[in-house]
Design a protein around this motif. Sequence first.
Motif, PDB file in Angstrom:
ATOM      1  N   LEU A   1       4.710  12.841  -1.040  1.00  0.00           N
ATOM      2  CA  LEU A   1       5.724  11.806  -1.249  1.00  0.00           C
ATOM      3  C   LEU A   1       6.732  11.808  -0.113  1.00  0.00           C
ATOM      4  O   LEU A   1       7.214  10.743   0.309  1.00  0.00           O
ATOM      5  CB  LEU A   1       6.414  12.019  -2.597  1.00  0.00           C
ATOM      6  CG  LEU A   1       7.484  10.993  -2.971  1.00  0.00           C
ATOM      7  CD1 LEU A   1       6.904   9.591  -3.012  1.00  0.00           C
ATOM      8  CD2 LEU A   1       8.105  11.340  -4.326  1.00  0.00           C
ATOM      9  N   ASN A   2       7.056  12.974   0.427  1.00  0.00           N
ATOM     10  CA  ASN A   2       7.974  13.049   1.553  1.00  0.00           C
ATOM     11  C   ASN A   2       7.400  12.340   2.774  1.00  0.00           C
ATOM     12  O   ASN A   2       8.100  11.596   3.471  1.00  0.00           O
ATOM     13  CB  ASN A   2       8.267  14.511   1.872  1.00  0.00           C
ATOM     14  CG  ASN A   2       9.327  14.672   2.943  1.00  0.00           C
ATOM     15  OD1 ASN A   2      10.294  13.923   2.969  1.00  0.00           O
ATOM     16  ND2 ASN A   2       9.134  15.619   3.834  1.00  0.00           N
ATOM     17  N   LEU A   3       6.099  12.548   3.057  1.00  0.00           N
ATOM     18  CA  LEU A   3       5.458  11.857   4.177  1.00  0.00           C
ATOM     19  C   LEU A   3       5.495  10.346   3.985  1.00  0.00           C
ATOM     20  O   LEU A   3       5.771   9.585   4.926  1.00  0.00           O
ATOM     21  CB  LEU A   3       4.010  12.332   4.320  1.00  0.00           C
ATOM     22  CG  LEU A   3       3.775  13.753   4.830  1.00  0.00           C
ATOM     23  CD1 LEU A   3       2.290  14.079   4.808  1.00  0.00           C
ATOM     24  CD2 LEU A   3       4.326  13.911   6.240  1.00  0.00           C
ATOM     25  N   ILE A   4       5.223   9.889   2.772  1.00  0.00           N
ATOM     26  CA  ILE A   4       5.195   8.446   2.520  1.00  0.00           C
ATOM     27  C   ILE A   4       6.589   7.850   2.634  1.00  0.00           C
ATOM     28  O   ILE A   4       6.778   6.767   3.203  1.00  0.00           O
ATOM     29  CB  ILE A   4       4.584   8.185   1.133  1.00  0.00           C
ATOM     30  CG1 ILE A   4       3.151   8.716   1.073  1.00  0.00           C
ATOM     31  CG2 ILE A   4       4.598   6.707   0.801  1.00  0.00           C
ATOM     32  CD1 ILE A   4       2.561   8.734  -0.321  1.00  0.00           C
TER      33      ILE A   4
ATOM     34  N   LEU B   1       0.821  -1.206   0.000  1.00  0.00           N
ATOM     35  CA  LEU B   1       0.000   0.000   0.000  1.00  0.00           C
ATOM     36  C   LEU B   1       0.858   1.262   0.000  1.00  0.00           C
ATOM     37  O   LEU B   1       0.550   2.237  -0.698  1.00  0.00           O
ATOM     38  CB  LEU B   1      -0.940  -0.009   1.203  1.00  0.00           C
ATOM     39  CG  LEU B   1      -2.059  -1.057   1.147  1.00  0.00           C
ATOM     40  CD1 LEU B   1      -2.824  -1.095   2.462  1.00  0.00           C
ATOM     41  CD2 LEU B   1      -3.011  -0.771   0.001  1.00  0.00           C
ATOM     42  N   LEU B   2       1.935   1.271   0.776  1.00  0.00           N
ATOM     43  CA  LEU B   2       2.819   2.434   0.766  1.00  0.00           C
ATOM     44  C   LEU B   2       3.468   2.629  -0.609  1.00  0.00           C
ATOM     45  O   LEU B   2       3.640   3.760  -1.075  1.00  0.00           O
ATOM     46  CB  LEU B   2       3.887   2.285   1.841  1.00  0.00           C
ATOM     47  CG  LEU B   2       3.445   2.534   3.281  1.00  0.00           C
ATOM     48  CD1 LEU B   2       4.573   2.222   4.250  1.00  0.00           C
ATOM     49  CD2 LEU B   2       2.998   3.974   3.460  1.00  0.00           C
ATOM     50  N   THR B   3       3.822   1.522  -1.266  1.00  0.00           N
ATOM     51  CA  THR B   3       4.394   1.628  -2.611  1.00  0.00           C
ATOM     52  C   THR B   3       3.378   2.212  -3.588  1.00  0.00           C
ATOM     53  O   THR B   3       3.712   3.070  -4.419  1.00  0.00           O
ATOM     54  CB  THR B   3       4.851   0.243  -3.092  1.00  0.00           C
ATOM     55  OG1 THR B   3       5.820  -0.277  -2.172  1.00  0.00           O
ATOM     56  CG2 THR B   3       5.461   0.325  -4.471  1.00  0.00           C
ATOM     57  N   LEU B   4       2.127   1.749  -3.495  1.00  0.00           N
ATOM     58  CA  LEU B   4       1.080   2.285  -4.364  1.00  0.00           C
ATOM     59  C   LEU B   4       0.890   3.782  -4.145  1.00  0.00           C
ATOM     60  O   LEU B   4       0.790   4.565  -5.099  1.00  0.00           O
ATOM     61  CB  LEU B   4      -0.227   1.533  -4.103  1.00  0.00           C
ATOM     62  CG  LEU B   4      -1.461   2.021  -4.846  1.00  0.00           C
ATOM     63  CD1 LEU B   4      -1.299   1.819  -6.339  1.00  0.00           C
ATOM     64  CD2 LEU B   4      -2.709   1.299  -4.351  1.00  0.00           C
ATOM     65  N   LEU B   5       0.857   4.203  -2.886  1.00  0.00           N
ATOM     66  CA  LEU B   5       0.691   5.627  -2.598  1.00  0.00           C
ATOM     67  C   LEU B   5       1.896   6.435  -3.066  1.00  0.00           C
ATOM     68  O   LEU B   5       1.749   7.552  -3.584  1.00  0.00           O
ATOM     69  CB  LEU B   5       0.473   5.822  -1.105  1.00  0.00           C
ATOM     70  CG  LEU B   5      -0.819   5.229  -0.528  1.00  0.00           C
ATOM     71  CD1 LEU B   5      -0.839   5.352   0.988  1.00  0.00           C
ATOM     72  CD2 LEU B   5      -2.043   5.901  -1.121  1.00  0.00           C
ATOM     73  N   ALA B   6       3.094   5.879  -2.890  1.00  0.00           N
ATOM     74  CA  ALA B   6       4.297   6.593  -3.332  1.00  0.00           C
ATOM     75  C   ALA B   6       4.329   6.739  -4.853  1.00  0.00           C
ATOM     76  O   ALA B   6       4.706   7.793  -5.382  1.00  0.00           O
ATOM     77  CB  ALA B   6       5.539   5.863  -2.832  1.00  0.00           C
ATOM     78  N   GLU B   7       3.942   5.674  -5.573  1.00  0.00           N
ATOM     79  CA  GLU B   7       3.893   5.761  -7.035  1.00  0.00           C
ATOM     80  C   GLU B   7       2.948   6.879  -7.478  1.00  0.00           C
ATOM     81  O   GLU B   7       3.268   7.678  -8.367  1.00  0.00           O
ATOM     82  CB  GLU B   7       3.416   4.423  -7.618  1.00  0.00           C
ATOM     83  CG  GLU B   7       4.364   3.265  -7.405  1.00  0.00           C
ATOM     84  CD  GLU B   7       5.452   3.218  -8.444  1.00  0.00           C
ATOM     85  OE1 GLU B   7       5.521   4.147  -9.273  1.00  0.00           O
ATOM     86  OE2 GLU B   7       6.256   2.277  -8.408  1.00  0.00           O
TER      87      GLU B   7
END
Length: 803
Positions: free
Chosen positions: A404-407, A387-393
């Motif tokens: 992106l910095n928060l993620i 999920l973190l990878t999906l949000l970062a993408e």
Amino acid sequence: MHPCRTLSISLALLSVTTALTAPAGAADSTSAPITVQTGDHADFSRLALVNARGAPAVDVGSCGGRVAFSQAVPWPLEALNGTYSRRLTGFQTAEDGRSLTMEWPCGARVTVRRERRITFIDVTDPPRPARKPGAPVPASEGILLTEAPGASVFPMIAPPPAPEAAPAPVVAAQAAPVSLAERLSPVASAQAQPIVQAPPPVAKAAPPAPPPKPEPARTVAAMPPSAMPPVAAPAPAVQTDPPIRAFDLDAWAGGDYPARKQHLEQRIAESQGRARVDALLAMARFTLARALPEEGRAALDAAESLTPGPDQRYELRLLRDAFRALDGTADPDDSQFVRAQPSPAAADHHVWRSATLAPSRWTAAKSSLPIALKRLLSYPVDLRGRLLTLLAESAGEAADGPSLNLIVLEMITLDGIGSTDGRLDFFRGRLAELHNETAEALAHYKRAAALPNLYGHRAQVRSIELRLASGALDDPGAIAELESLRYAWRGGDVETDALAALGAAYTRAGRIDAALDIFGLLGRRFGATARGRAALTTGRGLLDAVIGHLETTPGSVLDALSLQVRYGRTVMLTDDDAGTQQRRLARLLARGGFTLEAARLLHGLAETTRGAQRADIGLELARVLLDAGRGSEALAVLDHTAGPAPDAQAAAPEIARRRALLRAEAFAAEGEAMRAFDALRGLTGPEAARIRADSLFRAGEWPAARAAYAELLGGPASGPGAPRPDDIAFHALAAFRAGDDAAVTAAAERHGKALAGTRWAGLLDALAIPADPPGKPLSSATVGGQLAAADALAGVLRRWKTP
């Protein structure tokens, strides 16, 4: 009725009564109060409204309802939502206080009845398979799908009701621990609260009894009180180990993957009917917690084939939406996580809402990001990483540096997610790139590229593109690196990114054939899968680069034709909803004389679009057909695409003017001068004047045509209204046919040089040859001039017929 049963119903009734002032201007002059009551019974939950001014309107839906008055009512929301109810939750006001909405379990049976001034809304449990409606619910089946207040999206499962107390004057003993089979039931308590049994009426204490002997572990939640030895205990009975909550994904994942999976598979094999569906739902939750989407979808498909109940279908829908969100392929318009608004208490809802919206609607997804990142602390490691990878993408694609910095900070602090596979360095490089820190971004990409895996190769592609943009790498060097990367890595998203970047480099280097081969490879290899559609979206940049190069390069019409003939379907799949690239390609084809291919392309676009885009494409198609001499088809297209376009009122006048000009030109081409004049009524400007002159020329009105063309020739020498070579030639021809030799001679003197190098070259000299005086024999010069004029006219005819 049994006295104990009567007492239990009385104790179960929880009500809140609020006297409300009547709305101002009510019909009743007595201003009688409105009373709202809610209560829970063993078999149903009730909402009662006492109103002296008439009955309200009640709308019943599948998962909730609405009560509406004609005027605003000060509803007691705080009191209603603060009262526990198993079936009535989520009270909210709407329509400026005129209505009250509420939620109940999906599929519940709802009865609305009125008795004088009282309106009753009774909500019973959803129907259960293999059980007659209205029959008493056994203790082993006391499972209810309900939704706790404040969490209106997730399937909140209430604990089974306490069994009736035994006649013996003893207090029930503490329940036995729950086995793993029951704790893995997908219909577990979402609130994870202990189950407390109310003590029976006070009686004389029984003599102490010895404690029961230990028994083997059972596969039930607890033994019925009537089957347990009586013991004297002052404390109420408590279930010490409640079932797992619906979205307690860390508990669903467990600590021992093989043992948990084997246990769930055994449950699926041993169960039948509704219990088998529950077991498959448990397997789906386990695979969701372990971030195994393929296995989870297989379990959901198997559960859907077994005719699940209404409550189970709701759980299936939620889990399927969750798996789609995990893959990044969810449709936000058809997801329960997006369509239902979350409450502040539903943290899991915020997680999956953000994941669902992230790939396509990042602005809406980031509103839930703080709650989602906090909730991800309690998720299993594998699922949290996905999920973190999906949000970062998504944050990187949206160029949202703060998010992106928060993620990235969350990935660093939570188990170092992505620190060993290059993922963390890749996203840190992307973050530095968004901050315009090129050197730092290249350093992060270099560390990630040292690993021969997915993120390492993606870092290589980003590094190549960044160095190209900064001028540190030229196109031949980029082609060499991308070709080596292409053949070193096959499969995955990075191959499509590398192919798109390689095709763009080929285009900039002028190697259009190689770029077209790369574009066709994207369509052939990846066009039929979900990942392939994403690859085609990536290839949209390559298509834009190729068409842009063809637009600016002379003699590239054959490349445009090759692109349409060989890869027309891929172009259609790659293009956006407005058909931007296909329209550009059609203009290229029409400019090169391939009007048939351009007309086919635009016709397909016009059939698949609506509104203002359809009208605009229809105008382009009519222009192509007119240039090809197909005026009747152009008229049919204009009539077919002239539907109403309410969403484009601002552009309607300009579209109407263009349509009128094209209709008039089509009528003129078909020889219908009067209809052309009717279409041009009220229109001014050089285009309208030219169409009027052409209509007169085609109708044989030579003096009128000569005057109309003379107005065009008297306009500005440059700009949109400047005369064209065709205007000069037709003016001279109309003057010649009208017998105005002076006008022909004047046109030859004034505009003779303007026709040089065109298909009309020599026409004015031929028409303006002076004749010998009457009564004298023809001189050799006159004969030579006439022969030269005839030769010039023959050349004009040949050039005029050949484009």
